[in-house]
Design an enzyme around this catalytic site. Structure first.
Site, PDB file in Angstrom:
ATOM      1  N   ASP A 134       0.877  -1.238   0.005  1.00 16.09           N
ATOM      2  CA  ASP A 134      -0.021   0.079   0.033  1.00 16.09           C
ATOM      3  C   ASP A 134       0.869   1.318  -0.063  1.00 16.09           C
ATOM      4  O   ASP A 134       0.275   2.568  -0.333  1.00 16.09           O
ATOM      5  CB  ASP A 134      -1.007   0.097   1.115  1.00 16.09           C
ATOM      6  CG  ASP A 134      -2.026  -1.221   0.993  1.00 16.09           C
ATOM      7  OD1 ASP A 134      -2.520  -1.258  -0.138  1.00 16.09           O
ATOM      8  OD2 ASP A 134      -2.356  -1.511   2.012  1.00 16.09           O
ATOM      9  N   ASP A 195      -5.630  -5.360  -5.591  1.00 20.66           N
ATOM     10  CA  ASP A 195      -5.543  -3.974  -5.295  1.00 20.66           C
ATOM     11  C   ASP A 195      -4.006  -3.758  -5.870  1.00 20.66           C
ATOM     12  O   ASP A 195      -3.750  -2.266  -5.946  1.00 20.66           O
ATOM     13  CB  ASP A 195      -5.607  -3.680  -3.893  1.00 20.66           C
ATOM     14  CG  ASP A 195      -6.718  -4.620  -3.136  1.00 20.66           C
ATOM     15  OD1 ASP A 195      -6.836  -5.636  -3.676  1.00 20.66           O
ATOM     16  OD2 ASP A 195      -7.416  -4.169  -2.232  1.00 20.66           O
TER      17      ASP A 195
HETATM   18  N1  GLY Z   1      -6.931  -2.187  -0.729  1.00 17.66           N
HETATM   19  C1  GLY Z   1      -7.876  -2.380   0.308  1.00 17.66           C
HETATM   20  C2  GLY Z   1      -9.388  -2.294  -0.296  1.00 17.66           C
HETATM   21  O1  GLY Z   1      -9.679  -2.031  -1.390  1.00 17.66           O
HETATM   22  O2  GLY Z   1     -10.162  -2.166   0.506  1.00 17.66           O
END
Ligand code: GLY
Length: 413
Positions: A134, A195
């Site tokens: 992230d 993601d």
């Molecule tokens: N990247 C985490 C979500 O989309 O909740």
């Protein structure tokens, strides 16, 4: 007779044009600016180390203002709030809003100072060992959005350092970045989540802006490996792909935030649409453009089958009686489609653009806009349904992609 045909054609064209323009982008951007102004008033005195994250529907007395989390912690959403401020700054700067003494509207200069405050606090993340994938989300949304507005050399250098830090998650045997180092034991292998496609933008950007050219190779390898293993034949994706850390072999696909391993978790699919569109932007390889369309087409098909409007259920296959929506997925897809429609032509271009506008029209209705209810832009997002967290909530990343989509549409008008 010829006159009647001409008038008829004019009416048809006019109706089509009105349908395409059914959203007043400036009005919605002004709405965003008013909500940002209210949010900033509530956040004073500013503590830049605390980032807006959500406003929960069962927050009781606190429903009007953001719940914040520590910016420099194990928090994936820290970049979205500075990104929103940078995008609002872009809007306000363009309209030369001076702000007014009543405080009803913050000026461009003040907005820039606050955006810098919330951005700068994230700098240490670029230089410390990476917590997880992230880091890409965090830096793209803050420093890269800020760089677009300021061309700050300091921001460029910080983003380049962050790209190098992110790349330490790359496993060459597998060909992807590891998403969650903390879950390697739980999943018994190298895990990559859909993601993670979004984070590739930091690597592509860095390679094109003075960073190591190998960063682009890593990003391409991640996109290709993900394309090979992370999707079912119809173009829908798993949330998580697990690989053998040592051999690199794909082991299984499963879910973390979706309804089931086999289901289409709406936000996961939205990351795929946004991700492959962005990969095409940086590579111009038709292989990725074809794939971006494939993952989009299955999303749009399933959306029409399962939703009463252009905002999806949190998972397209849920049997959940409460049928919670996920406005955040609609925002991500709307923004992505406004980019994707520029890379295709003819009917495809019209269809993607029209779908994006319909999403924005629904999102801008009183069903989804928060308006007087709280200081966010939008309600009705779902964060993590299986864990029971952030259900039917206002969540900062929905707002981020909503204003990004509005700005993309404005740029095209
Ligand atoms: N990247 C985490 C979500 O989309 O909740």
């Amino acid at each position: 007779m010829r006159r009647i045909v001409l008038i008829f054609s004019f009416v048809i064209c006019h109706v089509a044009h009105c349908a395409a323009q059914a959203i007043d982008v400036d009005k919605e951007l002004n709405y965003c600016h008013r909500q940002v102004t209210k949010a900033l008033q509530a956040l004073q005195p500013y503590d830049f180390t605390m980032m807006p994250r959500n406003i929960l529907s069962d927050d009781g007395k606190r429903t009007k203002t953001w719940n914040c989390r520590k910016a420099v912690a194990e928090e994936w959403c820290s970049g979205f709030w500075p990104g929103i401020l940078w995008m609002d700054y872009e809007t306000v700067k363009a309209t030369k809003t001076k702000g007014d003494k009543s405080g009803a509207s913050i000026s461009a200069d003040s907005l820039r100072r606050v955006a810098e405050g919330y951005t700068d606090v994230l700098k240490p993340l670029a230089y410390r060992p990476v917590f997880d994938h992230d880091l890409g989300f965090i830096i793209i949304n803050s420093f890269l959005k800020g760089y677009e507005q300021t061309h700050s050399e300091a921001y460029r250098r910080i983003a380049l350092a962050a790209a190098d830090t992110l790349a330490t998650l790359y496993n060459p045997k597998v060909g992807t970045l590891l998403s969650w180092p903390r879950h390697v034991k739980d999943y018994q292998g190298h895990n990559t989540i859909m993601d993670n496609m979004i984070n590739l933008e930091l690597l592509f950007w860095a390679a094109a802006n003075g960073g190591c050219p190998l960063l682009k190779d890593i990003a391409v390898s991640h996109a290709v490996t993900t394309m090979r293993h992370h999707f079912r034949p119809d173009g829908s994706c798993y949330h998580v792909a697990v690989y053998d850390t040592l051999s690199g072999q794909f082991l299984r696909g499963l879910t973390h935030q979706g309804y089931a391993d086999w289901s289409m978790w709406s936000r996961g699919q939205s990351w795929a649409i946004y991700g492959y569109t962005m990969v095409y932007r940086y590579t111009r390889d038709p292989f990725f453009l074809d794939f971006a369309q494939k993952v989009t087409d299955i999303y749009l098909k399933r959306l029409r089958e399962t939703s009463d409007d252009w905002v999806p259920l949190w998972d397209m296959d849920t049997s959940d009686d409460s049928k919670f929506k996920d406005a955040s997925a609609a925002c991500v897809v709307a923004s992505a489609l406004l980019e994707l429609c520029q890379y295709v032509d003819g009917e495809k271009q019209a269809a993607y653009r029209s779908a994006a506008i319909k999403m924005l029209v629904d999102l801008s209705s009183d069903k989804y806009q928060s308006r007087g209810k709280n200081v966010s832009f939008l309600m009705h997002s779902t964060g993590h349904r299986p864990a029971g967290s952030e259900i039917d909530a206002s969540i900062v990343y929905a707002d981020y992609y909503y204003i990004e989509a509005l700005l993309r549409l404005k740029a095209q008008q």
